[in-house]
Design a protein around this motif. Structure first.
Motif, short mmCIF file in Angstrom:
data_model
loop_
_atom_site.label_atom_id
_atom_site.label_comp_id
_atom_site.label_asym_id
_atom_site.label_seq_id
_atom_site.Cartn_x
_atom_site.Cartn_y
_atom_site.Cartn_z
N VAL A 125 0.68 -1.44 -0.67
CA VAL A 125 0.11 -0.12 0.62
C VAL A 125 1.48 1.07 0.15
CG1 VAL A 125 -1.58 1.35 1.49
CG2 VAL A 125 -1.95 -0.64 1.63
N GLY A 126 2.10 1.12 0.45
CA GLY A 126 2.71 2.01 0.85
C GLY A 126 3.87 2.89 -1.00
N ILE A 127 3.81 1.57 -0.91
CA ILE A 127 3.88 1.82 -2.19
C ILE A 127 3.43 2.47 -3.53
CG2 ILE A 127 5.98 0.45 -4.79
CD1 ILE A 127 6.40 -1.08 -2.42
N VAL A 128 2.20 1.88 -3.63
CA VAL A 128 0.88 2.35 -5.32
C VAL A 128 1.02 3.56 -4.70
CG1 VAL A 128 0.45 0.01 -5.42
CG2 VAL A 128 -0.63 1.52 -3.58
N GLN A 129 0.64 3.83 -3.23
CA GLN A 129 0.43 5.46 -2.85
C GLN A 129 0.70 6.70 -2.32
OE1 GLN A 129 -2.45 4.91 0.85
NE2 GLN A 129 -3.71 3.93 0.00
N PHE A 130 2.37 6.47 -3.23
CA PHE A 130 3.31 7.41 -3.05
C PHE A 130 3.24 9.00 -4.17
CE2 PHE A 130 3.91 5.98 -7.61
CZ PHE A 130 4.70 7.04 -7.60
N GLY A 131 2.35 8.75 -5.08
CA GLY A 131 1.87 9.91 -5.60
C GLY A 131 0.82 10.34 -5.55
N VAL A 132 0.02 10.64 -4.61
CA VAL A 132 -1.14 10.72 -4.21
C VAL A 132 -1.38 11.41 -3.83
CG1 VAL A 132 -3.66 10.04 -3.61
CG2 VAL A 132 -2.71 8.32 -4.08
N TRP A 133 -0.77 12.07 -2.33
CA TRP A 133 -0.72 13.85 -2.90
C TRP A 133 -0.13 15.31 -3.94
CZ3 TRP A 133 -4.09 17.67 -1.00
CH2 TRP A 133 -2.92 18.88 -0.78
#
Length: 419
Positions: free
Chosen positions: A111-119
């Motif tokens: 989850v940490g990897i795939v969410q890196f670019g959200v913000w």
């Protein structure tokens, strides 16, 4: 971005959908945190093991942020958000079917990897893509998705832990994410149909090309000349503190006042609701009375310090006093988030580095959260909650000092027209 959406109605719809996406992404991050009280109460993991799993997200998120921040401004924000949604759904499905330490640790890491670019992706959408009329308002609204998601996670946790088990939180997570993913794809499809093309460095609005000035500056020079290094330190210490409050306050209340996990989760939800008032604090303070964002950080920490000191009496003073102190702290810390996630990064927009700086600030914050996930469980097990609160006070003092050091450097940087 290669397109700009000047259609006002579609811009509003896109902002609302993006806000919901960010809320549910935040919910997915907080779901495990909200489940910690139930996990410990069921004897699944020790506090140290539960904290280690919690930190796994921030380890991979930080590493992905470091690598991704150098190209995040070059990738479609919609693709980054889609990656986060789909990856998080798959990870939560895995956590639903296993209570294994290894499986949950690995799933949280993914989850940490795939969410890196959200913000950074959301920041780019609300500052460069949507109609200019709604950009300022969206910049105030969007960061509240973190609080909305946290509130939702603890609200659902208080119900699930009472009538079900902690793994049911992950079922709710992937169901909600699946629904918003479908809505997001449909919204983006229609938004792109209405968006106008950009040509090189010009945006076509009503058939009139309008130049967009972009200054090219070395990233290291930009960081040093703006005092960003001190802002990174402040972000790190702030996250180390706020992650402790968010992750462990529910357990702290449960153990100090001998209340049930569902009640403690409900009380934490109540305190988190107060964070929505941060929008009014930001609108009141900046830039009307305080024009220097770094100085604003320092003044906010001055107000937080006595509130945190009062938390050292948890278990000795009435519960209602603790709840009030936590509520006020949440208002002020969410005000800080507005500065860290929007106001400060947009200071680099003219250099086309807003996404990169937002990512770097996130890296510092994630490192703090990563350490928080491990050390607070250990400190609570070994030394008790008073030692935890003492550490919070020290962190606030460090953040306060770093903010005031950054203030004159930031003022000089932000007032420059060119480097």
């Amino acid at each position: 971005m290669n397109k700009s959406l000047e259609n006002q109605k579609m811009s509003v719809i896109l902002v609302l959908v993006c806000f919901t996406v960010y809320t549910l992404i935040s919910f997915s991050r907080s779901a495990y945190t909200a489940a910690i009280a139930g996990i410990i109460d069921d004897g699944i993991f020790s506090r140290t093991a539960a904290g280690t799993i919690n930190s796994s997200f921030y380890i991979t998120y930080s590493l992905a942020q470091i690598l991704g921040s150098f190209f995040v401004d070059k990738v479609s924000p919609f693709k980054l958000i889609a990656l986060a949604l789909v990856g998080t759904i798959l990870a939560n499905i895995a956590m639903t079917f296993s209570a294994s330490f290894v499986v949950i640790f690995f799933a949280r890491s993914c989850v940490g990897i795939v969410q890196f670019g959200v913000w950074p992706a959301l920041l780019k959408i609300i500052t460069e893509y949507i109609s200019t009329e709604y950009r300022a308002k969206s910049q105030l609204l969007m960061p509240l998705g973190i609080s909305s998601g946290t509130i939702l996670s603890f609200l659902i946790a208080s119900i699930v832990l009472k009538y079900g088990n902690w793994q049911d939180l992950f079922v709710v997570t992937y169901v909600l994410l699946s629904l918003i993913t479908i809505i997001f794809f449909i919204t983006v499809f229609f938004a792109n149909k209405k968006a106008v093309e950009t040509i090189k460095d010009k945006v076509i609005i009503n058939s009139v090309p309008q130049p967009q000035k972009r200054l090219r500056v070395n990233t290291l020079t930009l960081i040093l000349s703006s005092g960003a290094i001190f802002i990174f330190i402040t972000s790190f210490t702030n996250s180390l503190f706020t992650s402790g409050i968010a992750s462990w306050m529910s357990t702290m209340l449960m153990e100090s006042y001998k209340i049930t996990p569902s009640l403690s989760s409900g009380l934490v939800t109540l305190t988190t609701c107060s964070a929505f008032l941060s929008v009014f604090v930001v609108a009141f303070l900046y830039p009307r009375y305080i024009k220097n964002a770094a100085m604003a950080l320092g003044l906010l920490y001055l107000m937080i310090l006595p509130l945190v000191v009062s938390m050292s009496f948890i278990g000795k003073i009435p519960l209602v006093y603790v709840i009030i102190a936590v509520m006020l702290t949440n208002i002020l810390t969410d005000t800080l988030k507005q500065f860290f996630t929007v106001i400060i990064p947009t200071g680099y927009k003219k250099y086309n580095k807003a996404g990169m700086l937002a990512g770097q600030i996130n890296v510092a914050a994630c490192l703090g959260s990563m350490i928080a996930g491990t050390i607070y469980g250990y400190i609570a097990d070994r030394f008790g909650w008073n030692a935890t609160v003492t550490l919070w006070c020290v962190l606030i003092l460090i953040a306060l000092t770093s903010s005031f050091i950054a203030a004159p450097i930031w003022k000089k940087f932000i007032n420059k027209d060119t480097m």
